[in-house]
Scaffold this motif. Structure first.
Motif, PDB file in Angstrom:
ATOM      1  N   ASP A  49     -18.381  24.020  27.170  1.00 29.34           N
ATOM      2  CA  ASP A  49     -18.981  25.278  26.751  1.00 29.34           C
ATOM      3  C   ASP A  49     -20.313  25.589  27.421  1.00 29.34           C
ATOM      4  O   ASP A  49     -20.961  26.572  27.080  1.00 29.34           O
ATOM      5  CB  ASP A  49     -19.188  25.275  25.233  1.00 29.34           C
ATOM      6  CG  ASP A  49     -17.877  25.195  24.467  1.00 29.34           C
ATOM      7  OD1 ASP A  49     -16.928  25.873  24.883  1.00 29.34           O
ATOM      8  OD2 ASP A  49     -17.818  24.452  23.475  1.00 29.34           O
ATOM      9  N   TYR A  50     -20.749  24.741  28.368  1.00 25.37           N
ATOM     10  CA  TYR A  50     -22.058  24.920  28.991  1.00 25.37           C
ATOM     11  C   TYR A  50     -21.908  25.473  30.406  1.00 25.37           C
ATOM     12  O   TYR A  50     -20.987  25.111  31.137  1.00 25.37           O
ATOM     13  CB  TYR A  50     -22.813  23.597  29.056  1.00 25.37           C
ATOM     14  CG  TYR A  50     -23.271  23.082  27.718  1.00 25.37           C
ATOM     15  CD1 TYR A  50     -24.553  23.325  27.264  1.00 25.37           C
ATOM     16  CD2 TYR A  50     -22.409  22.347  26.911  1.00 25.37           C
ATOM     17  CE1 TYR A  50     -24.980  22.857  26.037  1.00 25.37           C
ATOM     18  CE2 TYR A  50     -22.822  21.862  25.680  1.00 25.37           C
ATOM     19  CZ  TYR A  50     -24.107  22.118  25.248  1.00 25.37           C
ATOM     20  OH  TYR A  50     -24.527  21.645  24.038  1.00 25.37           O
ATOM     21  N   THR A  51     -22.830  26.329  30.790  1.00 28.08           N
ATOM     22  CA  THR A  51     -22.894  26.845  32.155  1.00 28.08           C
ATOM     23  C   THR A  51     -24.326  26.694  32.659  1.00 28.08           C
ATOM     24  O   THR A  51     -25.280  27.020  31.940  1.00 28.08           O
ATOM     25  CB  THR A  51     -22.497  28.325  32.220  1.00 28.08           C
ATOM     26  OG1 THR A  51     -21.170  28.480  31.721  1.00 28.08           O
ATOM     27  CG2 THR A  51     -22.544  28.837  33.643  1.00 28.08           C
ATOM     28  N   ARG A 103     -24.927  28.425  26.694  1.00 28.19           N
ATOM     29  CA  ARG A 103     -23.925  27.693  25.935  1.00 28.19           C
ATOM     30  C   ARG A 103     -23.193  28.637  25.008  1.00 28.19           C
ATOM     31  O   ARG A 103     -23.806  29.371  24.226  1.00 28.19           O
ATOM     32  CB  ARG A 103     -24.569  26.591  25.107  1.00 28.19           C
ATOM     33  CG  ARG A 103     -23.443  25.791  24.428  1.00 28.19           C
ATOM     34  CD  ARG A 103     -23.926  24.859  23.377  1.00 28.19           C
ATOM     35  NE  ARG A 103     -22.788  24.196  22.767  1.00 28.19           N
ATOM     36  CZ  ARG A 103     -22.875  23.385  21.741  1.00 28.19           C
ATOM     37  NH1 ARG A 103     -24.036  23.111  21.230  1.00 28.19           N
ATOM     38  NH2 ARG A 103     -21.792  22.834  21.233  1.00 28.19           N
ATOM     39  N   ARG A 104     -21.868  28.657  25.143  1.00 28.50           N
ATOM     40  CA  ARG A 104     -21.022  29.414  24.242  1.00 28.50           C
ATOM     41  C   ARG A 104     -20.659  28.505  23.085  1.00 28.50           C
ATOM     42  O   ARG A 104     -19.972  27.509  23.246  1.00 28.50           O
ATOM     43  CB  ARG A 104     -19.764  29.877  24.962  1.00 28.50           C
ATOM     44  CG  ARG A 104     -18.791  30.631  24.093  1.00 28.50           C
ATOM     45  CD  ARG A 104     -19.292  32.009  23.694  1.00 28.50           C
ATOM     46  NE  ARG A 104     -19.536  32.877  24.846  1.00 28.50           N
ATOM     47  CZ  ARG A 104     -19.935  34.139  24.752  1.00 28.50           C
ATOM     48  NH1 ARG A 104     -20.173  34.670  23.560  1.00 28.50           N
ATOM     49  NH2 ARG A 104     -20.143  34.866  25.832  1.00 28.50           N
ATOM     50  N   MET A 105     -21.159  28.810  21.876  1.00 29.44           N
ATOM     51  CA  MET A 105     -20.918  27.966  20.720  1.00 29.44           C
ATOM     52  C   MET A 105     -19.499  28.156  20.202  1.00 29.44           C
ATOM     53  O   MET A 105     -18.810  29.122  20.545  1.00 29.44           O
ATOM     54  CB  MET A 105     -21.955  28.270  19.636  1.00 29.44           C
ATOM     55  CG  MET A 105     -23.389  28.019  20.118  1.00 29.44           C
ATOM     56  SD  MET A 105     -24.641  28.512  18.912  1.00 29.44           S
ATOM     57  CE  MET A 105     -24.378  27.288  17.643  1.00 29.44           C
ATOM     58  N   ILE A 111     -26.086  31.093  23.428  1.00 32.75           N
ATOM     59  CA  ILE A 111     -27.474  30.670  23.563  1.00 32.75           C
ATOM     60  C   ILE A 111     -27.806  30.619  25.048  1.00 32.75           C
ATOM     61  O   ILE A 111     -27.032  30.097  25.848  1.00 32.75           O
ATOM     62  CB  ILE A 111     -27.723  29.286  22.939  1.00 32.75           C
ATOM     63  CG1 ILE A 111     -27.450  29.323  21.443  1.00 32.75           C
ATOM     64  CG2 ILE A 111     -29.151  28.825  23.185  1.00 32.75           C
ATOM     65  CD1 ILE A 111     -27.545  27.967  20.793  1.00 32.75           C
ATOM     66  N   LYS A 112     -28.959  31.180  25.428  1.00 36.07           N
ATOM     67  CA  LYS A 112     -29.384  31.168  26.818  1.00 36.07           C
ATOM     68  C   LYS A 112     -30.807  30.629  26.925  1.00 36.07           C
ATOM     69  O   LYS A 112     -31.652  30.921  26.080  1.00 36.07           O
ATOM     70  CB  LYS A 112     -29.333  32.580  27.417  1.00 36.07           C
ATOM     71  CG  LYS A 112     -27.954  33.193  27.467  1.00 36.07           C
ATOM     72  CD  LYS A 112     -27.944  34.483  28.280  1.00 36.07           C
ATOM     73  CE  LYS A 112     -28.763  35.562  27.629  1.00 36.07           C
ATOM     74  NZ  LYS A 112     -28.668  36.848  28.369  1.00 36.07           N
TER      75      LYS A 112
END
Length: 837
Positions: free
Chosen positions: A516-518, A556-558, A564-565
């Motif tokens: 889920d993290y970029t 992060r897409r929870m 969250i950025k």
């Protein structure tokens, strides 16, 4: 101060602790609906599409979400079982409805799989979407305001649009700031413009609101963007399409303070497309007044007092004309070209300009003047771009070029009257023609890497050649008819040639990890060479310098679909011609100003954290930031002979800001929607000097807010309300006053939405409003008051002739040069270039 910081830090930590505490394991989540928005052929996702869960009985929105970059969305917050409909929408696609979704339990997950979205049909004017489209869209690296859905701006310009955009503030002169900083870059369709280069305010006034599709706010630009811009980048996206056929749009408007007329046409075949357009806008009856009081402490501790007052009047005429062409050579190669022209003609008058000098309470001198300030310019941008795509999805190579020129004539004439206030004693004229030229060449390469292109490597190089020229001279004449004689003082009569060469290279890498993290990291290096030359004896020796600019953007897409950025970047701000222009502006002889050609760039470190969530028809976004600028370019005021306040610019001290912002978009049923928010930050400015006569320090809160409401009436009528307010703003040597603007409009569409007519009222509750500014130094106290009569009533009309249909070409992202490496911001900004990339 320490206690204040402790409170701010504690509140920030508490807020973000609560945000992160919201995450739970998937199996513990309440019921959620999952799906993926894809194109009609199911080959590509539709990133950031908006999903809304609707009660079919009354049309109310129960919950909603925005898809991620892969088109996937998660709808949570469903508090009761039942049967619901899903509405999926995104700009450029027909709204898609999925009916009869059965929620039988408040636990578990309903997976809708791929949901196909079709391009906006064969006859676009026949597409009807029930309910309100979202005005705010949150993406991983930017916030987008969908201006095409805002009808209150009809008949206005880009200034009216930007006043509605989250995180932006626009003052009465059209000067834009982002989170309290006016050091931003404005792009038009992802590229710079000579119009924006000379003045952001002028550029905004020349772009009709009806031609703006969206406004993108980029607060943390990556390494691909030029290193300039303390606050970030604003990209104004105009209405473009993939259509075939011919069309002509006619728009006009008239009001008490201004009128406008625009014609825009397009023609397209499968491979070749043309567009041509023209827009004219006139401003008149712009009346006002100003008052100014100066208290000056002399070296012998005596006090001098000066009172000034005048009536003001402005007339303005703007025009913008464009021609564009694009050609698809084959499946993988295509060319685009564009030519844009802009004209500006502005006259500002000060009548009954009275100056009174006091020693103590005794009036010792009284003078009456009239001032006429003329500001005329013409601009041209020419761009030619080539793009090569490949069989591999996402792989792309481009060569971009841009030539821009801005020719400007800025002058004023002062008439000084005899003691009888009727006979002209003498006249002073200042002429300041200037010219800004810029040529840019850029290479970019995008290379997807890894399985399914989950990682992306971007790299490129760029060179910007600039030349700014300023010719300034003062002339004096006796009486009303005397011949003007040129002043030979080199400080008042000279020429400056300012050459700048910026060479840059960058690399950026984007990848996903831990599902889920970029993470997007980048590094950019820029080397700047400057040569400044005066015609006469003055000298300016400016050394070359190199700048290394890192950037990190993480998101992060929870598991519940929220986002969250976090971001960090370093920015550089080179002084534009407004700051370096040595021409002395003495249109007000008691307050003169002059640029400084020896200014260095300023460096800024930005930190940002934001959180987006969705709940029962509402989109909520919270963000916090910290900004630290060293070598900040600040206005410095000192006293010269005869109690004259002299303003110039210096690289002095430090500027810090810590703040937060909040905005929301709420939909109530299918007819009513609201969006709004507020921004608050604490500014700290310090020039770091120890001399008590020169030291300056200031700090304080700055608050602003906005609200917009829309209600859909039967038979294609709409009512919209908008208001924006900003409190006073902290400056190094004082405060600038706050203000508020508001508007109400009603719009009716007809002829199957081919035409529309609208009526609007702006600032209609008072004849004028007042702004008060304050300047404070150890030797100067100044209070000034400006009043503006901006009540306005207007009528707008538009009609579209012709019909367009979608062609079968693949959607392609048109690329262009983007320069954003100069500090600007004020309405009289004469910078050399603006933009990004």
């Amino acid at each position: 101060m320490k206690k204040l910081f402790s409170i701010i830090i504690l509140l920030t930590i508490t807020t973000w602790s609560e945000v992160f505490a919201q995450e739970v394991n998937v199996e513990d989540l309440p019921i959620r609906i999952v799906g993926v928005a894809v194109t009609g052929d199911a080959e590509e996702p539709v990133p950031y599409a908006t999903a809304a869960l609707v009660n079919p009985e009354d049309g109310t929105t129960i919950a909603g979400a925005v898809a991620d970059g892969d088109g996937k969305f998660f709808i949570a917050g469903i508090d009761k079982v039942g049967t619901y409909n899903l509405l999926l929408s995104f700009i450029g696609f027909e709204a898609r409805s999925v009916k009869g979704i059965e929620v039988t339990s408040l636990k578990g997950e309903i997976n809708l799989g791929n949901i196909r979205m079709e391009d906006e049909g064969v006859a676009l004017d026949e597409v009807t979407v029930q309910g309100q489209r979202e005005l705010i869209e949150e993406r991983v690296d930017r916030t987008i305001y969908k201006a095409e859905n805002d009808k209150t701006t009809a008949g206005g310009d880009a200034t009216d649009v930007l006043r509605r955009v989250p995180m932006l503030s626009v003052d009465l002169d059209g000067n834009v700031s982002m989170r309290g900083s006016s050091n931003i870059q404005v792009l038009i369709d992802n590229r710079p413009s000579a119009i924006a280069a000379s003045s952001i305010a002028d550029a905004l006034s020349q772009i009709p609101a009806e031609e703006i599709k969206a406004v993108e706010v980029i607060t943390s630009p990556s390494a691909r963007f030029d290193a300039e811009g303390t606050s970030g980048v604003i990209n104004i996206v105009t209405k473009k399409n993939n259509l075939t056929g011919m069309s002509l749009n006619v728009r006009s408007g008239a009001g008490l303070r201004g009128s406008n007329l625009s014609l825009n046409g397009s023609a397209r075949t499968k491979k070749l497309g043309f567009s041509v357009g023209g827009f004219g806008r006139a401003g008149y009856n712009i009346l006002g007044r100003f008052e100014n009081e100066q208290l000056i402490t002399n070296p012998d501790n005596t006090t001098s007092r000066i009172l000034q007052s005048a009536d003001t009047k402005s007339n303005r005429l703007f025009g913008r004309y464009n021609f564009g062409v694009d050609y698809d050579i084959d499946k993988y190669n295509f060319l685009t070209g564009a030519v844009n022209f802009g004209i500006r003609n502005s006259n500002n008058f000060q009548e009954n300009f009275l100056t009174q000098n006091f020693s103590g309470e005794q009036l010792i001198r009284e003078q009456l003047r009239e001032t006429d300030v003329a500001d005329k310019s013409n601009t041209v941008d020419v761009s030619v771009n080539y793009t090569r795509t490949y069989e591999e999805k996402g792989k792309e190579f481009s060569i971009l070029t841009l030539y821009s020129q801005n020719t400007r004539e800025n002058s004023f004439t002062n008439l000084l009257f005899e003691d009888d206030f009727e006979t002209i004693n003498s006249r002073i004229r200042n002429d300041n023609p200037s010219r800004n030229q810029e040529f840019t060449a850029q290479l970019d390469f995008v290379d997807p890497m890894g399985k399914d292109g989950e990682a992306i490597l971007e790299y490129g190089a760029k060179n910007i050649l600039r030349r700014a020229f300023s010719d300034f001279a003062y002339f004096e004449a006796e009486g009303e008819d005397g011949e003007f004689i040129e002043n030979e003082n080199p400080n008042l009569n000279n020429e400056l040639t300012y050459d700048q060469n910026v060479t840059a290279g960058y690399a950026s890498y984007t990848f996903k990890f831990l599902k889920d993290y970029t993470l997007k990291t980048g590094l950019r290096y820029e080397y700047t060479m400057i040569n400044a030359d005066f015609q006469t004896e003055l000298e300016a020796d400016i050394p070359s310098y190199g700048t290394l600019v890192p950037s990190i953007n993480a998101s992060r897409r929870m598991s519940n679909g929220n986002l969250i950025k976090a971001a960090y970047n370093r920015r550089i701000s080179r002084p534009s011609l407004r700051f370096i222009n040595p021409n002395i502006d003495a249109s007000n002889p008691n307050q003169i100003s002059q640029g400084n050609p020896l200014l260095d760039p300023e460096l800024t470190d930005n930190y940002e954290l934001s959180y987006s969530t969705f709940f029962k028809g509402a989109i909520l976004n919270f963000s916090s930031f910290y900004r630290n600028t060293t070598g900040s370019i600040q206005a410095v005021r000192t006293i010269r002979d005869d109690d004259v306040i002299f303003t110039t610019y210096e690289n002095i001290g430090q500027e810090q800001a810590i703040g937060t912002s909040f905005f929301t978009n709420i939909t109530v049923g299918s007819k009513l929607s609201f969006n709004g928010g507020f921004d608050v930050y604490y500014a700290m400015l310090d020039n770091g000097l120890s001399d008590p006569d020169l030291a300056a320090q200031n700090e304080g809160f700055v608050v602003s807010g906005r609200m917009f409401g829309n209600y859909t009436l039967p038979k294609d009528w709409q009512v919209q309300l908008f208001t924006f307010a900003r409190g006073r703003r902290v400056q190094l040597q004082g405060l600038s006053g706050g203000f508020a603007v508001y508007g109400l409009s009603i719009n009716k569409q007809f002829q199957e939405k081919r035409g529309s007519i609208g009526f609007g009222a702006e600032n209609f509750l008072s004849k004028e409003f007042v702004i008060r500014n304050e300047l404070a130094t150890p030797t100067i106290m100044q209070n000034s008051t400006s009043a503006l009569q901006n009540m306005n009533f207007k009528i707008n009309f538009s009609y579209r002739i012709g019909k367009l249909s979608m062609d079968d070409r693949p959607r392609r992202r048109r690329k262009s040069v983007n320069n954003d490496d100069l500090k600007g911001g004020e309405s009289n900004d004469q910078g050399m270039g603006q933009g990004n990339n």
